[in-house]
Design a protein around this motif. Structure first.
Motif, mmCIF file in Angstrom:
data_model
loop_
_atom_site.group_PDB
_atom_site.id
_atom_site.type_symbol
_atom_site.label_atom_id
_atom_site.label_comp_id
_atom_site.label_asym_id
_atom_site.label_seq_id
_atom_site.Cartn_x
_atom_site.Cartn_y
_atom_site.Cartn_z
ATOM 1 N N ASP A 157 13.567 4.074 14.796
ATOM 2 C CA ASP A 157 12.992 4.664 13.597
ATOM 3 C C ASP A 157 13.334 3.777 12.391
ATOM 4 O O ASP A 157 14.461 3.341 12.237
ATOM 5 C CB ASP A 157 13.544 6.068 13.353
ATOM 6 C CG ASP A 157 13.158 7.038 14.455
ATOM 7 O OD1 ASP A 157 12.274 6.698 15.260
ATOM 8 O OD2 ASP A 157 13.748 8.112 14.511
ATOM 9 N N MET A 158 12.344 3.528 11.557
ATOM 10 C CA MET A 158 12.527 2.643 10.416
ATOM 11 C C MET A 158 11.975 3.280 9.146
ATOM 12 O O MET A 158 11.106 4.138 9.203
ATOM 13 C CB MET A 158 11.778 1.329 10.652
ATOM 14 C CG MET A 158 12.142 0.602 11.920
ATOM 15 S SD MET A 158 13.814 -0.039 11.929
ATOM 16 C CE MET A 158 13.633 -1.338 10.746
ATOM 17 N N LYS A 159 12.482 2.814 7.999
ATOM 18 C CA LYS A 159 11.929 3.176 6.691
ATOM 19 C C LYS A 159 11.363 1.913 6.088
ATOM 20 O O LYS A 159 12.024 0.880 6.066
ATOM 21 C CB LYS A 159 13.030 3.688 5.759
ATOM 22 C CG LYS A 159 13.288 5.136 5.835
ATOM 23 C CD LYS A 159 14.209 5.556 4.713
ATOM 24 C CE LYS A 159 14.523 7.002 4.927
ATOM 25 N NZ LYS A 159 14.720 7.730 3.725
ATOM 26 N N GLU A 184 5.933 -3.984 18.084
ATOM 27 C CA GLU A 184 7.304 -3.592 17.783
ATOM 28 C C GLU A 184 7.452 -3.506 16.268
ATOM 29 O O GLU A 184 6.929 -4.351 15.534
ATOM 30 C CB GLU A 184 8.271 -4.636 18.337
ATOM 31 C CG GLU A 184 9.708 -4.236 18.179
ATOM 32 C CD GLU A 184 10.631 -5.203 18.882
ATOM 33 O OE1 GLU A 184 11.713 -5.460 18.334
ATOM 34 O OE2 GLU A 184 10.269 -5.694 19.959
ATOM 35 N N ALA A 185 8.144 -2.496 15.789
ATOM 36 C CA ALA A 185 8.328 -2.315 14.349
ATOM 37 C C ALA A 185 9.179 -3.456 13.798
ATOM 38 O O ALA A 185 10.265 -3.730 14.310
ATOM 39 C CB ALA A 185 8.987 -0.974 14.069
ATOM 40 N N PRO A 186 8.688 -4.157 12.762
ATOM 41 C CA PRO A 186 9.480 -5.242 12.183
ATOM 42 C C PRO A 186 10.683 -4.699 11.412
ATOM 43 O O PRO A 186 10.713 -3.534 11.018
ATOM 44 C CB PRO A 186 8.489 -5.933 11.238
ATOM 45 C CG PRO A 186 7.494 -4.887 10.899
ATOM 46 C CD PRO A 186 7.412 -3.989 12.099
ATOM 47 N N ALA A 187 11.667 -5.562 11.196
ATOM 48 C CA ALA A 187 12.838 -5.178 10.417
ATOM 49 C C ALA A 187 12.405 -4.837 8.995
ATOM 50 O O ALA A 187 11.454 -5.409 8.470
ATOM 51 C CB ALA A 187 13.851 -6.314 10.394
ATOM 52 N N SER A 188 13.098 -3.901 8.401
ATOM 53 C CA SER A 188 12.811 -3.538 7.009
ATOM 54 C C SER A 188 14.011 -3.913 6.142
ATOM 55 O O SER A 188 15.132 -4.031 6.631
ATOM 56 C CB SER A 188 12.502 -2.047 6.893
ATOM 57 O OG SER A 188 13.625 -1.280 7.258
ATOM 58 N N ARG A 189 13.731 -4.110 4.861
ATOM 59 C CA ARG A 189 14.777 -4.489 3.917
ATOM 60 C C ARG A 189 14.935 -3.423 2.843
ATOM 61 O O ARG A 189 14.048 -2.607 2.635
ATOM 62 C CB ARG A 189 14.402 -5.818 3.249
ATOM 63 C CG ARG A 189 14.278 -6.973 4.224
ATOM 64 C CD ARG A 189 13.707 -8.207 3.565
ATOM 65 N NE ARG A 189 12.288 -7.981 3.285
ATOM 66 C CZ ARG A 189 11.553 -8.753 2.492
ATOM 67 N NH1 ARG A 189 12.097 -9.789 1.892
ATOM 68 N NH2 ARG A 189 10.277 -8.496 2.289
ATOM 69 N N SER A 190 16.057 -3.474 2.153
ATOM 70 C CA SER A 190 16.282 -2.558 1.033
ATOM 71 C C SER A 190 15.423 -2.991 -0.147
ATOM 72 O O SER A 190 14.926 -4.124 -0.198
ATOM 73 C CB SER A 190 17.761 -2.578 0.626
ATOM 74 O OG SER A 190 18.080 -3.827 0.025
ATOM 75 N N TYR A 242 8.911 5.515 9.588
ATOM 76 C CA TYR A 242 8.098 5.225 10.778
ATOM 77 C C TYR A 242 8.926 5.635 11.988
ATOM 78 O O TYR A 242 10.003 5.115 12.225
ATOM 79 C CB TYR A 242 7.743 3.737 10.846
ATOM 80 C CG TYR A 242 6.977 3.405 12.113
ATOM 81 C CD1 TYR A 242 5.639 3.758 12.229
ATOM 82 C CD2 TYR A 242 7.602 2.802 13.179
ATOM 83 C CE1 TYR A 242 4.939 3.491 13.386
ATOM 84 C CE2 TYR A 242 6.895 2.531 14.334
ATOM 85 C CZ TYR A 242 5.579 2.878 14.438
ATOM 86 O OH TYR A 242 4.883 2.634 15.579
ATOM 87 N N GLU A 243 8.420 6.608 12.748
ATOM 88 C CA GLU A 243 9.128 7.142 13.892
ATOM 89 C C GLU A 243 8.284 7.053 15.161
ATOM 90 O O GLU A 243 7.353 7.818 15.319
ATOM 91 C CB GLU A 243 9.493 8.603 13.651
ATOM 92 C CG GLU A 243 10.344 8.827 12.408
ATOM 93 C CD GLU A 243 10.654 10.287 12.183
ATOM 94 O OE1 GLU A 243 10.697 11.048 13.152
ATOM 95 O OE2 GLU A 243 10.848 10.649 11.019
ATOM 96 N N HIS A 244 8.608 6.122 16.011
ATOM 97 C CA HIS A 244 7.952 6.012 17.329
ATOM 98 C C HIS A 244 6.456 6.225 17.262
ATOM 99 O O HIS A 244 5.907 7.082 17.935
ATOM 100 C CB HIS A 244 8.542 7.013 18.317
ATOM 101 C CG HIS A 244 9.997 6.927 18.472
ATOM 102 N ND1 HIS A 244 10.613 5.872 19.081
ATOM 103 C CD2 HIS A 244 10.974 7.752 18.079
ATOM 104 C CE1 HIS A 244 11.914 6.067 19.064
ATOM 105 N NE2 HIS A 244 12.163 7.184 18.455
#
Length: 97
Positions: free
Chosen positions: A9-11, A59-65, A88-90
């Protein structure tokens, strides 16, 4: 990296800016994922759908602050844009304030 409880899960930071005749929305950490709308709410909703579609088979890319994004120069703040986080959740995107 901004992650939620589950490691997948990503923001993602959403940037909404005024464009000619509407609002433009994009995710600095998800190249090519853009949306438009006539209001902030519509642009956020359209961006949420675009994110889900864009990452559907990838695949979800890395997120930054926010700080990392602003310091990188990927977004130059004019003080007139709107920043929001989208979870972003699955394969399911949920807008958050």
């Amino acid at each position: 990296m901004v992650q939620l409880q589950n490691e997948r899960d990503m923001k993602y930071l959403l940037v909404i800016e005024e464009a000619k005749g509407n609002l433009s929305a994009y995710f600095p950490d998800v190249p090519g994922c853009v949306a438009v709308g006539d209001s902030v709410e519509e642009a956020r909703a359209n961006a949420k759908e675009a994110l889900e579609f864009h990452l559907e088979d990838d695949e979800a890319p890395a997120s930054r602050s926010l700080r990392q994004i602003l310091e990188s120069g990927d977004v130059v703040s004019t003080g007139e844009e709107v920043f929001a986080w989208v979870d972003y959740e699955h394969g399911k995107a949920l807008a958050t304030a």
